[in-house]
Design a protein around this motif. Structure first.
Motif, PDB file in Angstrom:
ATOM      1  N   GLU A  24       0.828  -1.206   0.000  1.00  0.00           N
ATOM      2  CA  GLU A  24       0.000   0.000   0.000  1.00  0.00           C
ATOM      3  C   GLU A  24       0.864   1.258   0.000  1.00  0.00           C
ATOM      4  O   GLU A  24       0.583   2.222  -0.715  1.00  0.00           O
ATOM      5  CB  GLU A  24      -0.942  -0.015   1.201  1.00  0.00           C
ATOM      6  CG  GLU A  24      -2.022  -1.082   1.103  1.00  0.00           C
ATOM      7  CD  GLU A  24      -3.053  -0.986   2.210  1.00  0.00           C
ATOM      8  OE1 GLU A  24      -3.005  -0.007   2.976  1.00  0.00           O
ATOM      9  OE2 GLU A  24      -3.899  -1.887   2.304  1.00  0.00           O
ATOM     10  N   TYR A 221     -10.284   4.355   7.175  1.00  0.00           N
ATOM     11  CA  TYR A 221      -8.896   4.127   6.805  1.00  0.00           C
ATOM     12  C   TYR A 221      -8.839   3.110   5.676  1.00  0.00           C
ATOM     13  O   TYR A 221      -9.770   2.326   5.467  1.00  0.00           O
ATOM     14  CB  TYR A 221      -8.056   3.704   8.007  1.00  0.00           C
ATOM     15  CG  TYR A 221      -8.146   2.254   8.416  1.00  0.00           C
ATOM     16  CD1 TYR A 221      -7.143   1.353   8.096  1.00  0.00           C
ATOM     17  CD2 TYR A 221      -9.233   1.784   9.152  1.00  0.00           C
ATOM     18  CE1 TYR A 221      -7.211   0.033   8.485  1.00  0.00           C
ATOM     19  CE2 TYR A 221      -9.309   0.470   9.554  1.00  0.00           C
ATOM     20  CZ  TYR A 221      -8.289  -0.404   9.214  1.00  0.00           C
ATOM     21  OH  TYR A 221      -8.368  -1.713   9.601  1.00  0.00           O
ATOM     22  N   PHE A 222      -7.737   3.171   4.937  1.00  0.00           N
ATOM     23  CA  PHE A 222      -7.590   2.300   3.782  1.00  0.00           C
ATOM     24  C   PHE A 222      -6.982   0.968   4.205  1.00  0.00           C
ATOM     25  O   PHE A 222      -6.038   0.912   4.986  1.00  0.00           O
ATOM     26  CB  PHE A 222      -6.686   2.958   2.730  1.00  0.00           C
ATOM     27  CG  PHE A 222      -7.409   3.953   1.873  1.00  0.00           C
ATOM     28  CD1 PHE A 222      -8.061   3.547   0.725  1.00  0.00           C
ATOM     29  CD2 PHE A 222      -7.456   5.288   2.233  1.00  0.00           C
ATOM     30  CE1 PHE A 222      -8.737   4.459  -0.068  1.00  0.00           C
ATOM     31  CE2 PHE A 222      -8.128   6.209   1.455  1.00  0.00           C
ATOM     32  CZ  PHE A 222      -8.770   5.795   0.295  1.00  0.00           C
ATOM     33  N   HIS A 223      -7.546  -0.088   3.664  1.00  0.00           N
ATOM     34  CA  HIS A 223      -6.975  -1.415   3.849  1.00  0.00           C
ATOM     35  C   HIS A 223      -7.189  -2.197   2.565  1.00  0.00           C
ATOM     36  O   HIS A 223      -8.300  -2.221   2.023  1.00  0.00           O
ATOM     37  CB  HIS A 223      -7.620  -2.150   5.021  1.00  0.00           C
ATOM     38  CG  HIS A 223      -7.039  -3.512   5.256  1.00  0.00           C
ATOM     39  ND1 HIS A 223      -5.799  -3.696   5.835  1.00  0.00           N
ATOM     40  CD2 HIS A 223      -7.503  -4.753   4.951  1.00  0.00           C
ATOM     41  CE1 HIS A 223      -5.535  -4.979   5.900  1.00  0.00           C
ATOM     42  NE2 HIS A 223      -6.549  -5.649   5.368  1.00  0.00           N
ATOM     43  N   GLY A 225      -6.356  -1.505  -0.320  1.00  0.00           N
ATOM     44  CA  GLY A 225      -6.718  -0.660  -1.445  1.00  0.00           C
ATOM     45  C   GLY A 225      -8.106  -0.065  -1.409  1.00  0.00           C
ATOM     46  O   GLY A 225      -8.527   0.573  -2.374  1.00  0.00           O
ATOM     47  N   ARG A 226      -8.849  -0.245  -0.313  1.00  0.00           N
ATOM     48  CA  ARG A 226     -10.177   0.364  -0.263  1.00  0.00           C
ATOM     49  C   ARG A 226     -10.423   1.021   1.088  1.00  0.00           C
ATOM     50  O   ARG A 226      -9.861   0.622   2.108  1.00  0.00           O
ATOM     51  CB  ARG A 226     -11.272  -0.655  -0.573  1.00  0.00           C
ATOM     52  CG  ARG A 226     -11.488  -1.735   0.452  1.00  0.00           C
ATOM     53  CD  ARG A 226     -12.455  -2.791  -0.088  1.00  0.00           C
ATOM     54  NE  ARG A 226     -12.792  -3.804   0.901  1.00  0.00           N
ATOM     55  CZ  ARG A 226     -13.903  -3.791   1.622  1.00  0.00           C
ATOM     56  NH1 ARG A 226     -14.775  -2.812   1.474  1.00  0.00           N
ATOM     57  NH2 ARG A 226     -14.159  -4.755   2.496  1.00  0.00           N
ATOM     58  N   LEU A 227     -11.268   2.039   1.053  1.00  0.00           N
ATOM     59  CA  LEU A 227     -11.579   2.799   2.253  1.00  0.00           C
ATOM     60  C   LEU A 227     -12.617   2.055   3.078  1.00  0.00           C
ATOM     61  O   LEU A 227     -13.688   1.707   2.583  1.00  0.00           O
ATOM     62  CB  LEU A 227     -12.110   4.183   1.872  1.00  0.00           C
ATOM     63  CG  LEU A 227     -12.477   5.109   3.036  1.00  0.00           C
ATOM     64  CD1 LEU A 227     -11.243   5.463   3.839  1.00  0.00           C
ATOM     65  CD2 LEU A 227     -13.147   6.376   2.504  1.00  0.00           C
ATOM     66  N   ARG A 228     -12.300   1.814   4.347  1.00  0.00           N
ATOM     67  CA  ARG A 228     -13.222   1.131   5.253  1.00  0.00           C
ATOM     68  C   ARG A 228     -13.822   2.156   6.213  1.00  0.00           C
ATOM     69  O   ARG A 228     -13.263   2.459   7.266  1.00  0.00           O
ATOM     70  CB  ARG A 228     -12.476   0.039   6.022  1.00  0.00           C
ATOM     71  CG  ARG A 228     -11.993  -1.116   5.166  1.00  0.00           C
ATOM     72  CD  ARG A 228     -13.154  -1.947   4.634  1.00  0.00           C
ATOM     73  NE  ARG A 228     -13.982  -2.469   5.712  1.00  0.00           N
ATOM     74  CZ  ARG A 228     -13.748  -3.634   6.324  1.00  0.00           C
ATOM     75  NH1 ARG A 228     -12.720  -4.387   5.955  1.00  0.00           N
ATOM     76  NH2 ARG A 228     -14.548  -4.051   7.292  1.00  0.00           N
ATOM     77  N   ASN A 333      -0.961   6.072   3.508  1.00  0.00           N
ATOM     78  CA  ASN A 333      -1.418   5.331   4.684  1.00  0.00           C
ATOM     79  C   ASN A 333      -0.337   5.245   5.743  1.00  0.00           C
ATOM     80  O   ASN A 333      -0.621   5.118   6.929  1.00  0.00           O
ATOM     81  CB  ASN A 333      -1.830   3.914   4.287  1.00  0.00           C
ATOM     82  CG  ASN A 333      -3.144   3.897   3.544  1.00  0.00           C
ATOM     83  OD1 ASN A 333      -3.991   4.752   3.763  1.00  0.00           O
ATOM     84  ND2 ASN A 333      -3.302   2.944   2.660  1.00  0.00           N
TER      85      ASN A 333
END
Length: 403
Positions: A24, A221-223, A225-228, A333
């Motif tokens: 990431e 937050y991103f995990h 490659g996607r925003l959670r 990140n």
């Protein structure tokens, strides 16, 4: 160099090694630093083009380890070779970079910044309060939640709100309605919540406050490659409940600061991460230069905590860190200067024999005086906490139906 905030070769090399070991962060560097020429990468990698895959993401996750060339003229077969190339390219610049490189604002932005900081210096301490809150309110829809929790502080406090320097009228109106004396700092987007916090900290340190509370509107937050946003909401909720969950919880925290001089910081217990698992990306050199060789165990991820203000003084001594120490925001990140400073708060708290206390999420529980950093990753904790929350909701629904 701007992304890492590092000004010497060895530290720069260590930072890059850490960055490119994480897909990431490697993706962020690939975009922000222009390492990957997307057209070239798709042209020379027909499988990626055929799969309609994002070229920068593919390079960060697979191509870097497979030795795929990210752009013409940069023919590297491994992450270590890429690091060698980047360090060699930057080497001629190191002698001319100060220990704390700056990224000045334009004339108008700097004038607005200085006007805001002067107003804050003039307004702090006017009411004789012994507490100060610095809240970074970036997302307008989350402001009411922060203000609601601030009502649990059982005594008067000074409030400084840092916020975006654009589109902030509704944020300002909400804050003024609840706290007419709040001091507002519309700050350019440098260093996320940390850059503006460091900018106002020197003014805070002039007034001998017993404690400072730092908050922010963490939305997600991103995990992978996607925003959670669901996990961001949980993270924010845990932090606010731990730090401001009830008047009794706040009173316990303030009592700890006022009765034990060794207590330097109190933060959300489940957000205390181990530096062994989340290390400094500069090998700890910035922390050692500012704070000495104090053994540092961990830090509160998300930068929401109570602290004894004086422990933060070394971070903002003249010539050290300010808003203009940070380059323009890239969306990283991890691996940027803001993430480095995030770790420094925990380092600062342990200097001079300081003690860090953990605040459980349940405000009815006592503060934890002897606790260890989280044994799992922050993502693993959040997923487990979210699953437990959903399970509890289902249990309540079944009980209601049975009743």
């Amino acid at each position: 160099l701007a992304l890492t905030g590092i000004a010497d070769g060895d530290s720069f090399r260590n930072a890059l090694r850490t960055a490119f070991a994480d897909p990431e962060t490697a993706e962020m560097y690939g975009r922000a630093a222009g390492i990957v020429d997307e057209t070239f990468y798709l042209t020379t990698n027909s499988d990626v083009a055929k799969a309609a895959t994002d070229p920068v993401r593919h390079w960060a996750r697979y191509g870097l380890r497979e030795g795929r060339q990210p752009r013409r003229g940069l023919n590297v077969g491994s992450a270590e070779q890429l690091v060698d190339e980047l360090v060699a390219a930057a080497e001629p610049l190191f002698d001319g970079i100060p220990d704390f490189p700056g990224f000045p604002l334009n004339h108008d932005a700097e004038a607005r910044r200085q006007t805001s900081l002067a107003a804050i210096r003039g307004g702090l301490g006017a009411r004789g309060n012994k507490l100060v809150v610095v809240a970074h309110l970036y997302y307008r829809d989350l402001v009411p939640e922060i203000l609601e929790h601030l009502a649990n502080i059982p005594e008067g406090f000074d409030l400084v709100v840092t916020m975006p320097d654009w589109g902030n009228r509704q944020i300002a109106d909400l804050v003024r309605a609840a706290y007419p004396d709040a001091l507002l700092y519309p700050a350019v987007n440098r260093g996320r919540d940390i850059g503006p916090f460091l900018d106002v900290l020197p003014a805070v340190l002039e007034h001998g406050y017993d404690a400072i509370l730092h908050l922010q509107t963490k939305a997600g937050y991103f995990h992978a490659g996607r925003l959670r946003r669901d996990l961001g909401e949980l993270w924010r909720g845990e932090a606010l409940d731990a730090l401001l969950g009830s008047p009794e919880r706040v009173a316990a925290i303030l009592g700890a600061f006022r009765t034990d001089p060794a207590v330097h910081e109190v933060g959300p217990q489940p957000h205390y991460l181990a530096l062994a698992k989340y290390p400094y990306h500069d090998g700890g050199e910035l922390g050692e230069s500012l704070l000495g060789a104090t053994p540092a165990e961990g830090f509160f991820a998300g930068t929401m905590f109570w602290a004894r203000p004086d422990i933060l003084r070394p971070l903002v001594e003249p010539g050290t860190l300010t808003l203009t120490s940070f380059a323009e925001e890239t969306g990283a990140n991890d691996g940027a200067l803001a993430h480095l400073v995030e770790r420094l708060f925990g380092h600062a708290a342990l200097a001079d024999g300081g003690v860090i206390l953990g605040a459980p999420v349940d405000p009815a529980e006592p503060l934890i005086t002897d606790f260890q950093p989280l044994a799992v990753t922050i993502h693993e904790h959040m997923e487990a906490a979210l699953a437990a929350k959903h399970a509890a909701r289902k249990t309540r629904a079944r009980e209601a139906l049975a009743w």
